[in-house]
Design an enzyme around this catalytic site. Structure first.
Site, PDB file in Angstrom:
ATOM      1  CG  ASP A 134      33.855  42.427  48.037  1.00 36.19           C
ATOM      2  OD1 ASP A 134      32.808  41.921  48.743  1.00 36.19           O
ATOM      3  OD2 ASP A 134      33.977  42.913  47.275  1.00 36.19           O
ATOM      4  N   GLY A 179      29.805  41.519  47.235  1.00 37.35           N
ATOM      5  CA  GLY A 179      30.358  40.550  46.614  1.00 37.35           C
ATOM      6  C   GLY A 179      31.114  40.806  44.692  1.00 37.35           C
ATOM      7  CD  GLU A 238      27.323  42.928  45.026  1.00 34.47           C
ATOM      8  OE1 GLU A 238      26.498  43.362  45.292  1.00 34.47           O
ATOM      9  OE2 GLU A 238      28.542  43.375  45.685  1.00 34.47           O
ATOM     10  CD  GLU A 301      21.768  44.346  55.203  1.00 34.70           C
ATOM     11  OE1 GLU A 301      20.747  44.032  55.030  1.00 34.70           O
ATOM     12  OE2 GLU A 301      22.578  44.267  54.825  1.00 34.70           O
ATOM     13  NE  ARG A 303      29.233  49.619  53.256  1.00 37.71           N
ATOM     14  CZ  ARG A 303      29.142  49.544  52.360  1.00 37.71           C
ATOM     15  NH1 ARG A 303      29.792  49.763  50.825  1.00 37.71           N
ATOM     16  NH2 ARG A 303      28.184  51.213  52.592  1.00 37.71           N
TER      17      ARG A 303
END
Length: 419
Positions: A134, A179, A238, A301, A303
């Site tokens: 993030d 995020g 998000e 996808e 991380r």
């Protein structure tokens, strides 16, 4: 008997974790320490379990720096949720003979690490290696958190592919981007991929309504249509869901509002792209039209992606610095966070990032008054004041929305305001 150093990982995965584990282990062993990998973050420590560990050797870690994921796995268990769990955690670490502890994680893990350090009263020296895709930890000189650059790289490729598909199939994509409180990843990806529009939480006020967010997206769709295009990609941070009223979200069919052990909304359980898609589709149905929108969420996808060279180099330096601090270099603090400032390793006290008002870690948000944000916005397709002030353009936009010009101007004017 060699002194013991423990390593654990908390929070969500981020590219580069294994590189930190590798560099910490190698430097520690080369300095005579025994390295103990602790599985699943604080999960087993708070339960008093001492068997969920593994002694690490250089052979175990020498090639893992190029791999994604975490060989020690991770968890979001919060040892500081009560005095009892905190004390249990410290006592378990002592039973394991841990004198030095390296924690790898985001702001919640940093907070937990600081509490463990404080509770141990100097018996366990703790260093935290900050990570999050993030990019919302306020590192000095605006350095990114490790994992962010890889996440942006991978997500940009995915969004670029969706843009090509959008153009080919003449449809819109709504892409929710991970995020929680900050839009760094969404903005970075949208800017790099040249997405049609990117919206982030920082541009909205607290309590923003679903209707207001939809106005911004709808305005972009209408303007794009006026330009002769029925396709586009909207990248959506998000964290916008965090700015919305939880009651409004809870009243949306199919949405369950839950919180994690640290008190955060479980954003993964809130299908923001789907919610916005359906709301826009309803608008167009009311106009007697149909719009083709595909909703996509990008996050998991990214991380555990294989880290790019930037993050490998960065994390090897951080891991090395963590061990050197524990062995007495850089600072005489009992604990702290390792970072890189101007190319040099620096240890910051745990409270360097603390917000005195909340007692929690400060969040680095996107500066919506910066040139970086203004440039990104300049290359988006979204309504601007000049669109609504020009009578001819206003009339065309209003006609597309099946509204009167003044009605359209009144409804969509707020979407043209800079934060």
């Amino acid at each position: 008997m060699a002194e013991r150093l423990g390593i654990l990982v908390g929070g969500g995965p981020a590219p580069g974790i294994n590189s930190v584990i590798s560099s910490v282990t190698i430097e520690a062993i080369n300095n005579g320490l025994e390295v103990i990998g602790i599985y699943d973050g604080f999960k087993h420590l708070v339960e008093g379990k001492t068997n969920m560990v593994k002694k690490l050797s250089i052979e175990d870690v020498s090639r893992i720096h190029i791999e994604g994921g975490s060989i020690l796995r991770t968890s979001r268990v919060n040892p500081a949720k009560s005095e009892e769990t905190l004390e249990k955690t410290v006592q378990t670490l002592k039973k394991l003979g841990i004198k030095y502890l390296v924690t790898i994680g985001g702001d919640d893990t940093a907070f937990s690490a600081s509490k463990v350090c404080e509770r141990s009263k100097g018996e366990i020296k703790v260093v935290h290696v900050p990570k999050t895709i993030d990019n919302d930890l306020p590192l000095p000189e605006n350095m990114p958190t490790f994992g962010f650059e890889t996440a942006r790289h991978v997500a940009t490729e995915l969004v670029y592919n969706l843009m090509q598909d959008s153009r080919t199939t003449n449809r819109w994509y709504f892409v929710a981007m991970m995020g929680r409180e900050a839009g760094h990843l969404a903005l970075g990806v949208g800017k790099a991929a040249s997405a049609t529009i990117t919206i982030i939480p920082e541009e909205f006020k607290e309590g923003v309504t679903l209707e207001e967010v939809c106005d911004v997206l709808d305005g972009a769709i209408l303007k794009r249509k006026l330009m002769g295009r029925d396709d586009g990609v909207a990248v959506i941070g998000e964290g916008i869901a965090e700015k919305m009223d939880p009651e409004e979200l809870a009243n949306i069919p199919g949405v369950i509002v839950e919180k994690d052990p640290h008190g955060h909304l479980r954003l993964a359980e809130i299908p923001l792209a789907t919610i916005l898609k359906r709301a826009i589709e309803r608008r167009y149905a009311e106009r007697g039209e149909r719009i083709h929108i595909v909703d996509v969420t990008i996050g998991y996808e990214l991380r555990s992606a294989r880290p790019i060279p930037f993050d490998i180099v960065y994390t090897r330096t951080l891991g090395y610095g963590a061990v050197r601090f524990l062995l007495g270099d850089y600072s005489d603090l009992p604990g702290g966070m390792v970072c890189v400032v101007g190319g040099r390793i620096k240890i910051l006290p745990f409270d360097a990032f603390m917000d005195p008002k909340t007692g929690r870690t400060k969040v680095r948000v996107v500066d919506v008054r910066s040139e970086d944000y203004r440039v990104a916005r300049k290359y988006m397709i979204r309504l601007e004041k000049k669109d609504l002030e020009d009578p001819e353009t206003l009339e065309k936009l209003a006609k597309l929305a099946k509204m009167e010009p003044e009605e359209f101007k009144k409804k969509y004017w707020h979407t043209t305001e800079l934060p």
